[in-house]
Each structure stands twice: as structure tokens, then as C-alpha cells.
Design a protein around this motif. Sequence first.
Motif, mmCIF file in Angstrom:
data_model
loop_
_atom_site.group_PDB
_atom_site.id
_atom_site.type_symbol
_atom_site.label_atom_id
_atom_site.label_comp_id
_atom_site.label_asym_id
_atom_site.label_seq_id
_atom_site.Cartn_x
_atom_site.Cartn_y
_atom_site.Cartn_z
ATOM 1 N N ALA A 18 7.650 7.739 -1.287
ATOM 2 C CA ALA A 18 7.223 6.699 -0.351
ATOM 3 C C ALA A 18 6.285 5.778 -1.118
ATOM 4 O O ALA A 18 5.080 5.936 -1.108
ATOM 5 C CB ALA A 18 6.517 7.324 0.849
ATOM 6 N N GLN A 19 6.858 4.849 -1.850
ATOM 7 C CA GLN A 19 6.088 3.985 -2.734
ATOM 8 C C GLN A 19 5.147 3.085 -1.946
ATOM 9 O O GLN A 19 5.362 2.780 -0.787
ATOM 10 C CB GLN A 19 7.040 3.127 -3.578
ATOM 11 C CG GLN A 19 7.975 3.942 -4.467
ATOM 12 C CD GLN A 19 7.262 4.589 -5.629
ATOM 13 O OE1 GLN A 19 6.137 4.222 -5.947
ATOM 14 N NE2 GLN A 19 7.917 5.536 -6.266
ATOM 15 N N GLN A 21 1.888 3.606 -1.304
ATOM 16 C CA GLN A 21 0.726 4.199 -0.689
ATOM 17 C C GLN A 21 -0.481 4.025 -1.601
ATOM 18 O O GLN A 21 -0.362 3.845 -2.796
ATOM 19 C CB GLN A 21 0.970 5.695 -0.440
ATOM 20 C CG GLN A 21 2.119 5.982 0.510
ATOM 21 C CD GLN A 21 2.187 7.453 0.824
ATOM 22 O OE1 GLN A 21 1.575 7.906 1.765
ATOM 23 N NE2 GLN A 21 2.925 8.196 0.035
ATOM 24 N N ASN A 151 0.792 10.845 -5.431
ATOM 25 C CA ASN A 151 0.850 9.417 -5.121
ATOM 26 C C ASN A 151 2.175 8.972 -4.531
ATOM 27 O O ASN A 151 2.297 7.824 -4.123
ATOM 28 C CB ASN A 151 0.592 8.595 -6.389
ATOM 29 C CG ASN A 151 -0.879 8.381 -6.643
ATOM 30 O OD1 ASN A 151 -1.723 8.659 -5.797
ATOM 31 N ND2 ASN A 151 -1.198 7.888 -7.827
ATOM 32 N N ASN A 152 3.179 9.839 -4.506
ATOM 33 C CA ASN A 152 4.525 9.372 -4.192
ATOM 34 C C ASN A 152 5.257 10.181 -3.136
ATOM 35 O O ASN A 152 6.472 10.343 -3.203
ATOM 36 C CB ASN A 152 5.365 9.329 -5.477
ATOM 37 C CG ASN A 152 4.931 8.207 -6.386
ATOM 38 O OD1 ASN A 152 5.335 7.067 -6.235
ATOM 39 N ND2 ASN A 152 4.065 8.533 -7.346
ATOM 40 N N TYR A 153 4.520 10.711 -2.191
ATOM 41 C CA TYR A 153 5.205 11.232 -1.016
ATOM 42 C C TYR A 153 4.386 10.893 0.222
ATOM 43 O O TYR A 153 3.179 10.703 0.155
ATOM 44 C CB TYR A 153 5.463 12.736 -1.109
ATOM 45 C CG TYR A 153 4.279 13.636 -0.819
ATOM 46 C CD1 TYR A 153 3.910 13.934 0.494
ATOM 47 C CD2 TYR A 153 3.557 14.225 -1.849
ATOM 48 C CE1 TYR A 153 2.843 14.771 0.764
ATOM 49 C CE2 TYR A 153 2.485 15.063 -1.583
ATOM 50 C CZ TYR A 153 2.130 15.340 -0.273
ATOM 51 O OH TYR A 153 1.078 16.168 -0.018
ATOM 52 N N ASP A 154 5.071 10.815 1.331
ATOM 53 C CA ASP A 154 4.458 10.519 2.611
ATOM 54 C C ASP A 154 4.489 11.794 3.455
ATOM 55 O O ASP A 154 5.565 12.277 3.808
ATOM 56 C CB ASP A 154 5.232 9.401 3.314
ATOM 57 C CG ASP A 154 4.550 8.924 4.587
ATOM 58 O OD1 ASP A 154 3.646 9.649 5.074
ATOM 59 O OD2 ASP A 154 4.910 7.854 5.083
ATOM 60 N N SER A 156 4.131 12.320 6.441
ATOM 61 C CA SER A 156 4.831 12.163 7.730
ATOM 62 C C SER A 156 6.344 12.327 7.582
ATOM 63 O O SER A 156 7.052 12.523 8.578
ATOM 64 C CB SER A 156 4.517 10.794 8.341
ATOM 65 O OG SER A 156 5.030 9.740 7.535
ATOM 66 N N ASP A 157 6.854 12.254 6.349
ATOM 67 C CA ASP A 157 8.281 12.414 6.116
ATOM 68 C C ASP A 157 8.695 13.859 5.836
ATOM 69 O O ASP A 157 9.880 14.150 5.669
ATOM 70 C CB ASP A 157 8.731 11.547 4.937
ATOM 71 C CG ASP A 157 8.758 10.070 5.283
ATOM 72 O OD1 ASP A 157 8.824 9.755 6.482
ATOM 73 O OD2 ASP A 157 8.702 9.239 4.355
ATOM 74 N N ASP A 224 -5.995 12.341 2.407
ATOM 75 C CA ASP A 224 -5.557 11.347 1.419
ATOM 76 C C ASP A 224 -5.721 11.822 -0.016
ATOM 77 O O ASP A 224 -5.191 11.194 -0.937
ATOM 78 C CB ASP A 224 -6.318 10.034 1.618
ATOM 79 C CG ASP A 224 -5.930 9.315 2.896
ATOM 80 O OD1 ASP A 224 -4.785 9.535 3.359
ATOM 81 O OD2 ASP A 224 -6.741 8.549 3.438
ATOM 82 N N ARG A 226 -4.894 15.118 -1.100
ATOM 83 C CA ARG A 226 -3.764 16.028 -1.381
ATOM 84 C C ARG A 226 -4.065 16.944 -2.558
ATOM 85 O O ARG A 226 -3.287 17.027 -3.519
ATOM 86 C CB ARG A 226 -2.489 15.231 -1.624
ATOM 87 C CG ARG A 226 -2.093 14.365 -0.446
ATOM 88 C CD ARG A 226 -1.014 13.367 -0.793
ATOM 89 N NE ARG A 226 -0.937 12.348 0.231
ATOM 90 C CZ ARG A 226 -0.559 11.099 -0.001
ATOM 91 N NH1 ARG A 226 -0.229 10.718 -1.206
ATOM 92 N NH2 ARG A 226 -0.521 10.221 0.985
#
Length: 259
Positions: A18-19, A21, A151-154, A156-157, A224, A226
Amino acid sequence: MKKVLVILLCMGMGKMFAQGQQSAFKSGEWLKFRMHYGFLNASYATLHVKNAIIDSVPVYHVVGHGETTGFASLFFKVDDTYESYFDRKDGKPYRFIRKINEGGYTKDVEINFDHVNDKAVLNDKKNNKKFNFDLQDSIQDLISAFYYLRNNYDPSDLVQGEAIDLKMLYDDDGIFNFKLKYLGKEILNTKYGKVECLKFRPLVQSGRVFKEQESLSLWVSNDDNRIPIRIKADLAVGAIKADLDGYNGLKHQFKIIMD
């Protein structure tokens, strides 16, 4: 120690890419983990983020260090250092260094990544050997993988029960395919208080080190930052547990649940 770091440094995984963020970390971040083997405080491991330049490219330089301490060091002495230089913008690794001494078993490896030609050269300095690898999409080293995925996952997904893959190169064994399954949210009691976490289970090779293919459980803070909070693993002999024991320089507030 290598198996512990493989797990520890991949704790940030989830449904990825999820780019756009905000960054989960910054230069100066420092994390410390205490590892227990049975009743022993077996070792400590730290991760420290710095700034550097490689071939005129601004990069993060992360140093990971682990060593046995106290009574455990009398039985098995470990002194491992891992370093990674990766792009500050897209997380691509440029250089990976692995220097280990585990009970007299030593390695001194350096990997240089050439993303223009999709090649990587591994220099085994101890045995004076070099290995060439063809790079694949989103290849990471053992250290850069952790920061890339932060840095590259969301969150919520994430889909409970769904597994994802990541390709890593960190040894002359070649490209390593790491699988991870998301198990849901869980609140842990820590030395800092209660922390809401995302729980994962990596699928590992059973037999020589791990008791079963799903012998590992790990927890990442659901904020935020993680950051890894805890890991538990059933080994072929005994069990190991690692807990976050110290931190400094976090980019975001570390969220503690207040009763």
C-alpha cells in the motif's frame, strides 16, 4: 541466532504494497530485544537505524547485533552482526553484511546488489568464494525486508488466515521464499503495559531446528511504528521467547492501552 533473526526481522509482514503511507521509522530508531531459552535469559539483540551514502545514493544503514549473555554464554557463545544499506525512498537493498560467530561457527559474507542489471554478487570472505544471483522482483536482504514491509503494507488490508510471500537473499543458499500467515489482533501484557498487536505465523521448515512447520508465533504493534513486540518458537529441543526490552527514537508515539 540466524533463525531468530530471520523471524525477528520479518515481523513487519502483512498484506503488502500500500504505497504512499507515511514512513514507520526514521534515522536514530533503536530497538532492543531480550531472548529467553527456557528459564535462561539467553541473549540480547538490537537494531539501530543510521544514515549513510552508497554510490551517491542516500541510504539507511541498519546494524543488527545479537549476543549471548550471562550463564547462557558459558554453554554457547554467540556474537552476530548484520548490516544492511537500503534506499531511503523505495527500500531497495544495496549492500548486506553478515559477520557471525556461533559457538566457533563463523561466517563473513557481503552481498552487493546491482539493480540496474538485476544481479547480486555474494562474497564469502572466509572461504574466498563468490556467488552470482539473478535478482527477482522486490528482493530484500534479511535486514532490509523488515523495514521495507513496515513501510509498505496497510493493516486495514490484512485478511485473517491469508498468507503472503517475500523473497530474500542473505546467504549462499540462494533466494529464500518466506511465507507468513495473519492470525488477527491480540492484546499483550508487556513491561510497558498492554499493547494491541497484529499476530502472525510464519511457515518454517520443520525438523532440524523447528518442531513443526507452524511452530512460530509473533506479534507486531498495531500502531504507526509496527515494531516487533514478542515472538515465541517451539524448537526441536526446547522453546525460545523474545520480548521488546527497550526502544529509542521511534518516529511515532508507542501506543499503550490505558486501563
